[in-house]
Design a protein around this motif. Structure first.
Motif, PDB file in Angstrom:
ATOM      1  N   PHE A  54      -1.690  -6.497   0.087  1.00 39.96           N
ATOM      2  CA  PHE A  54      -2.023  -5.756   1.296  1.00 39.96           C
ATOM      3  C   PHE A  54      -2.052  -4.257   1.030  1.00 39.96           C
ATOM      4  O   PHE A  54      -1.012  -3.618   0.862  1.00 39.96           O
ATOM      5  N   GLY A  55      -3.254  -3.709   1.010  1.00 41.11           N
ATOM      6  CA  GLY A  55      -3.425  -2.283   0.773  1.00 41.11           C
ATOM      7  C   GLY A  55      -3.559  -1.477   2.046  1.00 41.11           C
ATOM      8  O   GLY A  55      -3.553  -0.249   2.008  1.00 41.11           O
ATOM      9  N   SER A  56      -3.673  -2.168   3.183  1.00 42.40           N
ATOM     10  CA  SER A  56      -3.789  -1.486   4.474  1.00 42.40           C
ATOM     11  C   SER A  56      -3.535  -2.509   5.574  1.00 42.40           C
ATOM     12  O   SER A  56      -3.448  -3.715   5.316  1.00 42.40           O
ATOM     13  N   ALA A  57      -3.400  -2.033   6.802  1.00 45.88           N
ATOM     14  CA  ALA A  57      -3.207  -2.949   7.935  1.00 45.88           C
ATOM     15  C   ALA A  57      -4.500  -3.738   8.162  1.00 45.88           C
ATOM     16  O   ALA A  57      -5.587  -3.155   8.178  1.00 45.88           O
ATOM     17  N   LYS A 112      -7.586  -5.492   9.882  1.00 47.98           N
ATOM     18  CA  LYS A 112      -8.304  -5.317  11.151  1.00 47.98           C
ATOM     19  C   LYS A 112      -9.071  -6.568  11.537  1.00 47.98           C
ATOM     20  O   LYS A 112      -9.590  -6.673  12.644  1.00 47.98           O
ATOM     21  N   GLY A 171       1.361  -3.933  11.378  1.00 43.19           N
ATOM     22  CA  GLY A 171       1.226  -2.644  10.721  1.00 43.19           C
ATOM     23  C   GLY A 171       1.257  -2.768   9.202  1.00 43.19           C
ATOM     24  O   GLY A 171       1.287  -3.870   8.639  1.00 43.19           O
ATOM     25  N   TRP A 172       1.255  -1.612   8.563  1.00 40.13           N
ATOM     26  CA  TRP A 172       1.265  -1.556   7.106  1.00 40.13           C
ATOM     27  C   TRP A 172       2.287  -0.539   6.643  1.00 40.13           C
ATOM     28  O   TRP A 172       2.552   0.460   7.323  1.00 40.13           O
ATOM     29  N   SER A 173       2.869  -0.773   5.475  1.00 39.14           N
ATOM     30  CA  SER A 173       3.835   0.155   4.895  1.00 39.14           C
ATOM     31  C   SER A 173       3.609   0.216   3.386  1.00 39.14           C
ATOM     32  O   SER A 173       3.214  -0.776   2.766  1.00 39.14           O
ATOM     33  N   ALA A 174       3.871   1.387   2.799  1.00 40.53           N
ATOM     34  CA  ALA A 174       3.811   1.515   1.346  1.00 40.53           C
ATOM     35  C   ALA A 174       5.054   0.948   0.687  1.00 40.53           C
ATOM     36  O   ALA A 174       5.121   0.839  -0.544  1.00 40.53           O
ATOM     37  N   GLY A 202       2.274  -2.334  -1.487  1.00 39.93           N
ATOM     38  CA  GLY A 202       2.137  -2.260  -0.044  1.00 39.93           C
ATOM     39  C   GLY A 202       2.659  -3.530   0.597  1.00 39.93           C
ATOM     40  O   GLY A 202       2.849  -4.562  -0.077  1.00 39.93           O
ATOM     41  N   LEU A 246       2.909  -5.721   4.702  1.00 37.51           N
ATOM     42  CA  LEU A 246       2.582  -5.795   6.119  1.00 37.51           C
ATOM     43  C   LEU A 246       3.852  -5.742   6.943  1.00 37.51           C
ATOM     44  O   LEU A 246       4.879  -6.311   6.572  1.00 37.51           O
ATOM     45  N   ARG A 256       8.982  -7.172   6.756  1.00 37.62           N
ATOM     46  CA  ARG A 256       7.866  -6.818   5.898  1.00 37.62           C
ATOM     47  C   ARG A 256       7.565  -7.947   4.920  1.00 37.62           C
ATOM     48  O   ARG A 256       8.491  -8.569   4.393  1.00 37.62           O
TER      49      ARG A 256
END
Length: 607
Positions: free
Chosen positions: A377-380, A382, A406-409, A419, A421, A588
Motif C-alpha cells: 500500500f503506497g497510498s490510501a 480510492k 487512511g494511509w500511513s508511512a 506504507g 493502511l 494498521r
C-alpha cells in the motif's frame, strides 16, 4: 586500594541458594586448571589462536579487578591469576569471550619484581593473541601522580609496546598510561577505553580525541576509581563524569575497582540515556579475592547483559576439598555479584550509531514461485488495489457507515513495502472500511490443497479496546461452513479467518477440505503500538502459525489439507459472521502475501 580502611564493610552472606552461580561449565573448566603447570612458549605456540565469533549476537567480556595482594613484596602467588586467565582460554569458544579488562592495582607496591611476576602470568594471553587491557591503579604507581608521571616498572611491562602486535590494540596516549582497544562482536565494532588512575588535562584531551575519532562506536570505559558504593561516585569519579562521561553518549558502561564491596550506579547522561557504572573489587575477600573474574555476557537478542562473578582458582580446588573460608567464599554470591542489566541496544546507541532503516524492496523480489496474491500500500485506496502478483486478485474498497480507510508511512522495520493502511473499525454501531477481492478473482475459488503460506503485517493503536475492536479479521475468506455443507462447530463462522481475539491473540480458524469442523491455531497476546508479522504455513497436511518468524505453541497436530471454498471473496481488514460483515479492523495493516505452497521461515517477507 589505598588502605584497607577506605571502604571495607562486608556483604552479608547470602543463603546457600545463591550457590547456583557455580555453573557447571565454570567448575569443570576451572578444575582442569588446578595444579597444572603452565605450558612453555614452544608448547603454547602450537595451540590454536584465539578466535571469537565476531558475528554472534551473544558474547562475553571478562573483567579482573584488584589483584594487588597476590603480588606484594616477598608474597607473590601467580596461581590464582593464571587460573583465571586459563579459564578465559579454555572457555573462549563456549562463552564467546571477546576481551578481558584488568581494572588496576595489579600489584601492591608497583615494585619491579611484583610487576614482572604478573606480567609473566599475562603472557598466557599474549601467546594466544588474546585481546586484553590493563591500567595503572594507585598501587601500581606513585598515587600522588597523574598520567604524566614518567617511567615506572608498570609502564615498562604494560606500556604500549606490549600491545603493539595485538589485533585489538587501537593506540595509546603519548605518556603510555592510557590506551584504547577495539574488538568486534555482534557484527560491529566496540571500544574499551582504559584510563589511568588519575587523568591529567592531557589525558582528558587524548580520551576526547579517541571518542571523536570513533563517533559511531559504543564505548566501555575502564578505570581504577569511579563508583565508591551503590549510587555514589567518588570525588574523582564525579570529575570523570563531569569532564568526560556525561557529554559522550557513546560511553554506556563503566567498570572500576579500588573500593569494596561491589556496587552499582546508574546515571542519565546529557543525551538522556542511562549509563551503567559498576564497581567490582574482591580484594577484601579470602585470598585477596583469588583473582576473581566478572563475566559480562551480552545478549543483543534479549537486550540484556547477564553478569556473573567466579573465581576459577577456588572452583578448581573444589575437587580436593575446600577449607572453611573457601566454603564461605562460595556462599558470598549476592545480588551485587550476579545480576542482569537490561539495555535496549538499538535504542541506547541510536543517538550516535542509529540503525539504518531497511530500504524498500522491489515488488519483483517478493514474487517468489507460487505467489498467487501480493498487496502493498503506497497510498490510501480510492477504488481498486492492484494485486501485484499479476494473478488478477485485485481488491475493491467497501465502506460501512461513514467509515474511511487512511494511509500511513508507518511500517514494520522488515516490511518490503514502506506504507500501511489505517483501518478505523468500530463494533457498535458498525462502521469502518475494508477491502475485498473482486468478483471472479482466481483466489476466490482456490482451495490451496497442496499447501499455502499467508503472511501479513499489523499494528494495533493505543486506543484499541476489546469491547469495540475484538475479533476483527486481518485476512479472511467469506462464505460460511453451512453454505459449504460443513456444519460441525458453528456453521455461521466464515470458512477461514486470521483474526485477533479480545486479548489480541492472533487466531487462524478455518475449515480444511478433509474435515467437517474448524481447525484452529492460536498465538500469544501481541502488545499494542508494536508492529507484528504473522505467517500461516500449511504443507498440505499440517498448519503452523508463526509470530515474528517463531512458531507458536498451540499448533494442532491433526491433518489439515487445503481451505474449503464456496467461490466467494477474501477480505482484508474485515470479518463476516453468518454471511454478513460483523467486525472491521481497528489498526494498521501492511503488506499481505499469499503463496500456494509452504514457505520456510527464511523465505518470509521479513527476510
Amino acid at each position: 586500594m589505598c588502605t584497607s580502611h577506605e571502604h571495607g564493610s562486608e556483604h552479608a552472606q547470602a543463603g546457600a541458594g545463591r550457590r547456583s552461580f557455580l555453573r557447571a561449565t565454570a567448575l569443570l573448566g576451572a578444575a582442569a586448571t588446578a595444579g597444572v603447570a603452565l605450558p612453555g612458549v614452544a608448547e603454547a605456540a602450537t595451540q590454536s589462536r584465539w578466535r571469537p565469533d565476531t558475528d554472534s549476537r551473544r558474547f562475553t567480556l571478562a573483567v579482573m579487578p584488584d589483584t594487588q595482594y597476590l603480588f606484594d613484596g616477598p608474597s607473590i602467588d601467580k596461581a590464582p591469576v593464571e587460573a583465571s586467565l586459563r579459564y578465559f582460554l579454555e572457555h573462549g569458544k563456549d562463552e564467546n569471550l571477546v576481551f578481558l579488562s584488568h581494572l588496576g592495582d595489579l600489584t601492591q607496591n608497583g615494585a619491579a619484581a611484583e610487576v614482572a611476576a604478573i606480567s609473566e602470568a599475562f603472557e598466557l594471553l599474549d601467546r594466544r593473541g588474546v585481546g586484553y587491557s590493563v591500567l595503572a591503579g594507585n598501587h601500581d604507581v606513585k598515587s600522588s601522580t597523574d598520567d604524566q608521571r614518567g617511567a615506572t616498572p608498570y609502564l615498562d611491562a604494560f606500556g604500549p609496546d606490549r600491545f603493539a602486535s595485538h589485533k585489538t590494540f587501537g593506540g595509546a596516549s603519548s605518556d603510555g598510561y592510557n590506551t584504547f582497544h577495539l574488538f568486534r562482536a555482534a557484527g560491529r565494532e566496540w571500544l574499551v577505553l582504559a584510563l589511568d588512575w588519575r587523568l591529567s588535562a592531557k589525558g582528558y584531551a587524548w580520551a576526547k580525541d579517541v571518542l571523536a575519532r570513533h563517533p559511531r562506536t559504543p564505548v566501555i570505559l575502564t578505570t581504577h576509581e569511579l563508583v565508591v558504593e551503590d549510587d555514589t561516585l567518588s570525588a574523582y569519579g564525579q570529575q570523570l563524569w563531569d569532564q568526560l562521561i556525561e557529554d559522550h553518549d557513546q560511553i554506556f558502561l563503566t567498570l572500576n575497582g579500588h573500593y569494596w564491596p561491589a556496587g552499582r550506579a546508574t546515571r542519565k547522561n546529557a543525551a538522556g540515556h542511562d549509563v551503567h557504572l559498576h564497581l567490582t573489587n574482591y580484594q577484601n575477600r579470602y585470598f585477596g579475592g583469588a583473582a576473581m573474574i566478572r563475566l559480562y555476557r551480552f545478549d543483543l537478542d534479549r537486550n540484556v547483559i547477564d553478569v556473573e562473578t567466579v573465581s576459577p582458582w577456588i572452583l578448581g580446588r573444589a575437587g580436593k576439598g575446600l577449607n572453611e573460608l573457601e566454603r564461605q567464599e562460595i556462599e558470598l554470591s549476592g545480588d551485587a555479584d550476579r545480576f542482569t542489566v537490561e539495555v535496549d541496544f538499538a535504542e541506547r546507541f541510536s543517538g550516535f550509531a542509529p540503525v539504518p532503516a531497511r530500504a524498500e524492496r522491489p515488488v519483483s523480489r517478493l514474487l517468489i514461485p507460487g505467489t498467487v496474491a501480493y498487496w502493498r500500500f503506497g497510498s490510501a485506496p480510492k477504488g481498486t488495489v492492484r494485486d501485484l502478483s499479476g494473478r488478477g486478485n485485485d481488491l475493491s474498497l467497501v465502506t460501512v457507515g461513514d467509515g474511511t480507510l487512511g494511509w500511513s508511512a508507518d511500517h514494520h522495520p522488515d516490511q518490503p513495502g514502506h506504507g500501511s493502511l489505517e483501518f478505523q473499525g468500530y463494533k457498535s454501531p458498525l462502521k469502518g472500511a475494508y477491502l475485498r477481492t473482486v468478483d471472479g478473482a482466481p483466489l476466490n475459488s482456490a482451495t490451496l490443497k497442496a499447501g499455502y503460506t499467508i503472511e501479513a503485517f499489523y499494528r494495533l493503536p493505543a486506543d484499541w479496546d476489546p469491547s469495540h475492536h475484538a475479533w476483527s479479521g486481518i485476512v479472511s475468506r467469506t462464505g460460511t461452513g453451512g453454505a459449504a455443507g460443513k456444519t460441525g462447530d458453528d456453521p455461521d463462522e466464515p470458512l477461514a479467518t486470521l483474526s485477533l481475539s479480545n486479548d489480541r491473540e492472533p487466531q487462524w480458524a478455518m475449515r480444511p477440505l478433509n474435515q467437517e469442523g474448524i481447525a484452529t491455531n492460536w498465538g500469544q497476546e501481541t502488545p499494542l503500538e508494536t508492529w507484528w508479522h504473522l505467517a500461516v504455513v500449511n504443507d498440505g497436511r499440517h498448519t503452523t502459525l508463526y509470530v515474528e518468524g517463531c512458531p507458536v505453541v498451540r499448533n494442532p497436530k491433526a491433518v489439515s489439507t487445503g481451505i474449503t471454498s464456496v467461490g466467494l471473496p477474501w477480505l482484508l481488514g474485515g470479518y463476516e459472521y453468518g454471511g454478513k460483515i460483523d467486525q472491521i479492523l481497528h489498526g494498521r495493516l501492511g503488506d499481505v502475501r499469499i503463496v500456494e505452497r509452504a514457505l520456510p521461515v527464511t523465505s518470509f517477507m521479513t527476510h
